[in-house]
Write a protein that holds these residues in place. Sequence first.
Motif, mmCIF file in Angstrom:
data_model
loop_
_atom_site.group_PDB
_atom_site.id
_atom_site.type_symbol
_atom_site.label_atom_id
_atom_site.label_comp_id
_atom_site.label_asym_id
_atom_site.label_seq_id
_atom_site.Cartn_x
_atom_site.Cartn_y
_atom_site.Cartn_z
ATOM 1 N N VAL A 43 0.888 -1.133 0.060
ATOM 2 C CA VAL A 43 -0.031 0.108 -0.108
ATOM 3 C C VAL A 43 0.900 1.419 -0.158
ATOM 4 C CG1 VAL A 43 -1.589 1.453 1.324
ATOM 5 C CG2 VAL A 43 -1.864 -1.128 1.191
ATOM 6 N N ALA A 46 -1.974 5.864 0.857
ATOM 7 C CA ALA A 46 -3.398 5.664 0.819
ATOM 8 C C ALA A 46 -4.165 6.889 1.766
ATOM 9 C CB ALA A 46 -3.659 4.269 0.978
ATOM 10 N N VAL A 58 -13.624 -0.170 -1.690
ATOM 11 C CA VAL A 58 -12.108 -0.255 -2.117
ATOM 12 C C VAL A 58 -12.220 -1.381 -3.030
ATOM 13 C CG1 VAL A 58 -9.939 -0.314 -1.677
ATOM 14 C CG2 VAL A 58 -11.412 0.563 -0.086
ATOM 15 N N GLY A 60 -10.397 -3.226 -6.819
ATOM 16 C CA GLY A 60 -9.179 -3.407 -7.511
ATOM 17 C C GLY A 60 -8.755 -4.743 -7.841
ATOM 18 N N SER A 64 -3.779 -5.416 -5.911
ATOM 19 C CA SER A 64 -3.743 -3.872 -5.842
ATOM 20 C C SER A 64 -3.550 -3.269 -4.577
ATOM 21 C CB SER A 64 -4.895 -3.424 -6.482
ATOM 22 O OG SER A 64 -6.314 -4.023 -5.719
ATOM 23 N N LYS A 66 -5.786 -3.832 -1.642
ATOM 24 C CA LYS A 66 -6.797 -3.506 -1.022
ATOM 25 C C LYS A 66 -7.090 -4.432 0.288
ATOM 26 C CE LYS A 66 -9.572 -6.606 -4.077
ATOM 27 N NZ LYS A 66 -8.374 -7.212 -4.869
ATOM 28 N N MET A 237 -8.055 0.898 -6.549
ATOM 29 C CA MET A 237 -6.844 0.817 -6.382
ATOM 30 C C MET A 237 -6.060 0.139 -7.326
ATOM 31 S SD MET A 237 -6.268 -0.208 -2.276
ATOM 32 C CE MET A 237 -4.469 0.170 -2.186
ATOM 33 N N ARG A 241 -1.704 1.743 -4.772
ATOM 34 C CA ARG A 241 -2.139 3.328 -4.633
ATOM 35 C C ARG A 241 -3.578 3.479 -4.961
ATOM 36 N NH1 ARG A 241 2.047 6.674 -4.637
ATOM 37 N NH2 ARG A 241 4.218 6.074 -5.310
ATOM 38 N N ILE A 242 -4.197 4.166 -4.349
ATOM 39 C CA ILE A 242 -5.755 4.771 -4.867
ATOM 40 C C ILE A 242 -5.510 5.747 -5.980
ATOM 41 C CG2 ILE A 242 -7.615 6.110 -3.952
ATOM 42 C CD1 ILE A 242 -7.178 4.878 -1.085
ATOM 43 N N THR A 245 -11.198 8.179 -6.157
ATOM 44 C CA THR A 245 -12.039 8.146 -5.010
ATOM 45 C C THR A 245 -13.461 8.939 -5.517
ATOM 46 O OG1 THR A 245 -10.278 7.841 -3.336
ATOM 47 C CG2 THR A 245 -12.486 8.305 -2.635
#
Length: 350
Positions: A43, A46, A58, A60, A64, A66, A237, A241-242, A245
């Motif tokens: 991660v 985030a 969330v 992905g 990813s 999550k 994600m 990374r996000i 949103t």
Amino acid sequence: MSARLEAEQLYKVFGRRPDQAVERLRRGADREELRADGTTAAVIDASFTVDPGQIFVVMGLSGSGKSTLLRMLNGLLEPTAGHVRFDGQDLTALSARELREVRAHKISMVFQHFALFPHRSVLDNAAYGLAVQGVPRAERERRAGEALALCGLAGWEKSWPDELSGGMQQRVGLARALATDADLLLMDESFSALDPLIRRDMQDQLLQLQRTLKKTIVFITHDLNEAMRLGDRIAVMRDGRIVQTGTAEDILVRPADDYVASFTKDVDRSRVLTASAVMDTDLRGDEADCGCESGCETATPDTPFTELCAISARLSHPVIVLDDDRRLVGVVPTRRLVGFLGDGEVPAHA
């Protein structure tokens, strides 16, 4: 409204010298550079907030980050850097004992693979979290029974888990989380092991429960249609990374990059979009004068796309969109509806 849950610049790095890896990531290094050195960045930076009573999804692909992110929210994994705040309390600053107290009373988790005890009855499984809290037997059985009833399992209290279907077992897992009356539910791909029809039934069940209980929920999924159906807000994600949103409409209509756009291209837009997403807001001022002798059908910004199509089919002119005060806020020509059913890219004055 203050956020119930806040994640601030969360990083989780596995491997050697994780603190140094975080600094390299902050300076612009990517996952591949770290992986070459035997370090995995699960991660990366985030940040998000979740309001009370909101379902925050969330989503992905596998890998990813999550599920790792979810496990940092209740302290099952310690962040390498960053903070998690719940009702203003910094969970990353708590001791192990204090974290266990938070997980026992304030945060419940629903797992993908049910995690039921085969030697305990349905009622005892649903009451397990209350037993951990030290709630007396009579009280925990009463509360567990109520939670089972909410989840559609009244009458199954004395059954064993292996007597239940997969969907029913997952309902027991959900009832166990609800019985503790936790303020926050964390759901890690909780429906992904179910058959499609059962999965949709569980989504219906969750939405129905949410209308009554108004829990704060973080829901992990790799299924975009599930994310669009459940999420008040969605975080996408990629590689830890996000990347975006927003609401389902935001992500469908205004994707942040080509990756998000490609992810959403096969989504059934008619189940997600409303008039606010498709209407033309560049108004001349005379659109409300449709020429009809009697009042004709109009829409509101919240009118679902499918209903909007039905209204358009009954009219010989664009659909007029009015706000709660009956003020004109947009119009929807038929060509815009057709365009949004395609790739979502429609000229501003179509």
